[in-house]
Scaffold this active site. Structure first.
Site, PDB file in Angstrom:
ATOM      1  N   ASP A 145       0.874  -1.159   0.000  1.00 34.49           N
ATOM      2  CA  ASP A 145       0.000   0.000   0.000  1.00 34.49           C
ATOM      3  C   ASP A 145       0.917   1.216   0.000  1.00 34.49           C
ATOM      4  O   ASP A 145       1.580   1.517   0.996  1.00 34.49           O
ATOM      5  CB  ASP A 145      -0.882  -0.007   1.251  1.00 34.49           C
ATOM      6  N   TYR A 199     -10.407  14.829  -6.322  1.00 37.06           N
ATOM      7  CA  TYR A 199      -9.550  14.016  -7.193  1.00 37.06           C
ATOM      8  C   TYR A 199      -8.763  14.903  -8.147  1.00 37.06           C
ATOM      9  O   TYR A 199      -7.542  14.765  -8.282  1.00 37.06           O
ATOM     10  CB  TYR A 199     -10.409  13.018  -7.964  1.00 37.06           C
ATOM     11  N   ALA A 220      -8.062  18.049  -7.801  1.00 37.96           N
ATOM     12  CA  ALA A 220      -7.112  18.849  -7.027  1.00 37.96           C
ATOM     13  C   ALA A 220      -5.871  18.035  -6.677  1.00 37.96           C
ATOM     14  O   ALA A 220      -4.743  18.540  -6.711  1.00 37.96           O
ATOM     15  CB  ALA A 220      -7.787  19.373  -5.763  1.00 37.96           C
TER      16      ALA A 220
END
Length: 232
Positions: A54, A136, A138
Site C-alpha cells: 500500500d 480528485y 485537485a
C-alpha cells in the site's frame, strides 16, 4: 541490457498494460498493489515479480524498497484513483483520502527509490487535474506541481520526471462500475477521435517516456485524451 521497472498499481488497467510493454522489451518488471490475490495472478500472467504494498503506508513502502534491487531504472507511479467513489467519510476525510491515494503514494515511493533511479519517474495524472474534478482533480493537479520539483531535483543526474494525464479510458477499474451509459456517451462524444481511450493508449506514452528518445523531455504534463482537452 535488461532494465528494472517498478509499476505501482500494476495488476490491472493502465499499470498492467505498461508492465506488459516493458516485459515485451525483456525488462525485469516489479508490480505492486494492495490486493495480494489480484497481484499474484497478474504477475504470473506477465512473467513479472509482485510485491504487496500500500503506497500510502510508509512502513510498507520501506519494505518494498528493501525488496527491490539496488538499481531501479524506471518508476511508474500508477497507484491511485478517485477515492470519492467509495468513501463515505466527512468532507475533510474525503479530500485527505484522495490526496493520500494520488500524491502521498507517489511521493513516498519516489523518495524511497530516488537514490537508485537511473532513467525516469513517470506519474499518472488525469484530465481532471486541468479541467477540474473536486478532490480528485485537485490531487492530480498537486501531483503535477510536485513533479516539477522532482524534475529539478533529479535532472542533474539525467533522470526525468513527467506526468501522463489520461482522459476517459475504458477497460479499467477507475469508475468501479458506477459510470452510467449517459455519462459514458458524453465522455466519448467529448473527444475528437470519437472513442474512449484504452490502457494501451496511455501505456504507450509511459513506455516512450522511459526510452532514450525522451531523455530531454522532463517537467511536463502530457495529455492522452483523444482531444477531449486540447492544449497549446
Amino acid at each position: 541490457m535488461s532494465r528494472t521497472i517498478v509499476v505501482t498499481g500494476g495488476a490491472t488497467g493502465i499499470g498492467r498494460a505498461a508492465a506488459e510493454l516493458f516485459r515485451a522489451d525483456g525488462d525485469q518488471v516489479v508490480i505492486t498493489g494492495r490486493r495480494a490475490d489480484v497481484l499474484k495472478t497478474a504477475a504470473a500472467g506477465l512473467g513479472a515479480e509482485a510485491v504487496v504494498c500500500d503506497a500510502t503506508d510508509p512502513a510498507q513502502v520501506d519494505e518494498l524498497a528493501a525488496a527491490l534491487p539496488e538499481r531501479v531504472d524506471v518508476l511508474v507511479n500508477n497507484a491511485g484513483g478517485n477515492t470519492e467513489l467509495n468513501h463515505s467519510g466527512d468532507l475533510a476525510e474525503r479530500w485527505i483520502a484522495n490526496y493520500k491515494a494520488n500524491v502521498v503514494s507517489a511521493v513516498l515511493t519516489t523518495t524511497a527509490l530516488a537514490p537508485r533511479l537511473t532513467t525516469a519517474a513517470i506519474h499518472l495524472g488525469s484530465i481532471a487535474g486541468t479541467r477540474g474534478g473536486g478532490s480528485y482533480g485537485a490531487a492530480k493537479a498537486a501531483l503535477a506541481t510536485w513533479s516539477l520539483d522532482l524534475a529539478a531535483e533529479l535532472g542533474p543526474r539525467g533522470i526525468t520526471s513527467n506526468v501522463v494525464a489520461p482522459g476517459y479510458t475504458a477497460e479499467t477499474e477507475f469508475f468501479q462500475d458506477q459510470l452510467s451509459d449517459e455519462r459514458r456517451r458524453w465522455l466519448v462524444e467529448s473527444t475528437l477521435t470519437g472513442r474512449a481511450g484504452t490502457p494501451y493508449d496511455v501505456a504507450a506514452l509511459i513506455h516512450f517516456l522511459a526510452s532514450p528518445g525522451a531523455r530531454h523531455l522532463t517537467g511536463q504534463v502530457l495529455h492522452v485524451n483523444g482531444g477531449a482537452l486540447t492544449t497549446r
